[in-house]
Design a protein around this motif. Structure first.
Motif, PDB file in Angstrom:
ATOM      1  N   GLY A   1       9.434 -10.982  50.172  1.00 21.07           N
ATOM      2  CA  GLY A   1      10.010 -10.210  49.088  1.00 21.07           C
ATOM      3  C   GLY A   1      10.683  -9.075  49.431  1.00 21.07           C
ATOM      4  N   ILE A   2      10.923  -8.137  48.580  1.00 22.92           N
ATOM      5  CA  ILE A   2      12.160  -7.002  48.642  1.00 22.92           C
ATOM      6  C   ILE A   2      11.301  -6.071  49.598  1.00 22.92           C
ATOM      7  CG2 ILE A   2      13.565  -7.534  46.555  1.00 22.92           C
ATOM      8  CD1 ILE A   2      11.931  -5.381  45.357  1.00 22.92           C
ATOM      9  N   THR A   3      10.078  -5.721  49.466  1.00 21.75           N
ATOM     10  CA  THR A   3       9.618  -4.663  50.463  1.00 21.75           C
ATOM     11  C   THR A   3       9.494  -4.797  51.815  1.00 21.75           C
ATOM     12  OG1 THR A   3       8.131  -4.168  48.354  1.00 21.75           O
ATOM     13  CG2 THR A   3       7.714  -2.954  50.470  1.00 21.75           C
ATOM     14  N   ILE A   4       9.165  -6.074  52.179  1.00 24.56           N
ATOM     15  CA  ILE A   4       9.177  -6.209  53.684  1.00 24.56           C
ATOM     16  C   ILE A   4      10.575  -6.191  54.074  1.00 24.56           C
ATOM     17  CG2 ILE A   4       9.149  -8.730  53.655  1.00 24.56           C
ATOM     18  CD1 ILE A   4       7.309  -6.416  56.135  1.00 24.56           C
ATOM     19  N   LYS A   5      11.739  -6.707  53.334  1.00 29.69           N
ATOM     20  CA  LYS A   5      13.017  -6.871  53.680  1.00 29.69           C
ATOM     21  C   LYS A   5      13.495  -5.168  53.930  1.00 29.69           C
ATOM     22  CE  LYS A   5      14.803 -10.908  51.555  1.00 29.69           C
ATOM     23  NZ  LYS A   5      14.722 -11.535  50.424  1.00 29.69           N
ATOM     24  N   GLY A   6      13.038  -4.387  53.016  1.00 33.12           N
ATOM     25  CA  GLY A   6      13.462  -2.984  53.230  1.00 33.12           C
ATOM     26  C   GLY A   6      12.831  -2.160  54.550  1.00 33.12           C
ATOM     27  N   LEU A   7      11.599  -2.661  54.743  1.00 32.85           N
ATOM     28  CA  LEU A   7      10.925  -2.069  55.794  1.00 32.85           C
ATOM     29  C   LEU A   7      11.329  -2.512  57.279  1.00 32.85           C
ATOM     30  CD1 LEU A   7       7.078  -2.405  54.881  1.00 32.85           C
ATOM     31  CD2 LEU A   7       8.310  -0.174  55.563  1.00 32.85           C
TER      32      LEU A   7
END
Ligand code: NAP
Length: 263
Positions: free
Chosen positions: A237-243
């Protein structure tokens, strides 16, 4: 009980504001000093019940607890101005000055009998004014009752941790400097928020509430940050990509290096 705050500037004024809002002491039993009337007028604007004066000797004579909040380089001189009136004691002295040790404090207050001076170091942060300070306390020559009293005073302004004096510099880095680090995250995320479509004031409000929510979740549930992160990171998902992108840029390492640079 009467509390004197010697040097009611930013930090001393925040402590006065916190105490005046709390239950330990009535505002009429708080007496603040400063060098100029302009600073004392600001204290009166916070709570007209607080007594103000430029006379440190009078304030110290009246008080049971003396909170010393002048700049560190003025501390010895300011103490020498009222030293004769500090004894016979029973008075509790609390310094909030960064870098002034308990040994220095006791010696400046009573050069002849430093081991008889009940003294504390308390390191609050500026959130004391909104009753949300993280404050570290260490003491010399204090009994359990005196430690309880000073802890209760600073608990009025948020959360207090009693530590050995050797941990005060680390506490200062983590909580007093730390408040600036948290602010810088808020600023950075707000700027990102503008780039992805929000007006500046909207972006700031969004980030402020997000950070407040994150801290309150951890405080309320006692959980670990990684557990809360796991709840919001979907596989792929997008959160892990950002982190992960932030970590590739050295986020955790930058925070740890910054903290260590403060010591
Ligand atoms: N700010 C923080 O986040 C923070 C955190 C932890 C600890 N501290 C400690 O808090 C202390 C104060 O810092 P601050 O940022 O609050 O400085 P500040 O705003 O300059 O306050 C110091 C106050 O001391 C007053 N003062 C100077 N000489 C005096 C004298 N002879 N008698 C009585 N008052 C006198 C000044 O009065 P005038 O305004 O009339 O000149 C001023 O209001 C420092 O020792 C600092 O290490 C600060």
């Amino acid at each position: 009980m009467k509390i004197a705050i010697i040097g009611a500037g930013n930090m001393g004024g925040a402590i006065a504001a916190g105490l005046a809002k709390g239950k330990i002491v009535k505002s009429g039993n708080i007496i603040c000093t400063a060098r100029t009337q302009k600073t004392l007028d600001k204290i009166k604007a916070i709570d007209p019940g607080i007594a103000v004066t430029t006379d440190n000797i009078m304030a110290v004579k009246e008080a049971d607890v003396v909170i010393l909040a002048v700049k560190p380089w003025l501390m010895e001189n300011v103490i020498s101005g009222f030293r004769e009136h500090a004894a016979p004691s029973g008075k509790i002295f609390v310094s909030v000055a960064a870098g002034i040790t308990l040994d220095q404090l006791c010696t400046w207050i009573s050069p002849a009998c430093p081991s008889e001076v009940c003294s504390f170091r308390a390191i609050p942060n500026t959130a004391a004014s909104v009753l949300a300070s993280m404050t570290f306390i260490a003491s010399a020559n204090a009994d359990a009752e005196q430690i309880r009293l000073v802890t209760d005073i600073f608990d009025e302004m948020g959360c207090t941790m009693y530590v050995e004096e050797r941990l005060i510099p680390a506490g200062t880095a983590l909580a007093s400097c730390g408040i600036a680090f948290a602010m810088r995250y808020i600023r950075a995320a707000s700027e990102g928020g503008v780039e992805i479509g929000f007006r500046p004031e909207e972006a700031r409000k969004i980030v402020e509430y997000t950070v407040k929510g994150a801290a309150e979740l951890l405080l309320a549930n006692g959980g670990h940050p990684e557990e809360e992160i796991d709840k919001v990171t979907t596989a792929g998902g997008i959160t892990i990509k950002g982190l992960n992108e932030m970590e590739h840029e050295g986020f955790t390492s930058a925070v740890i290096k910054g903290l260590k640079a403060c010591l």
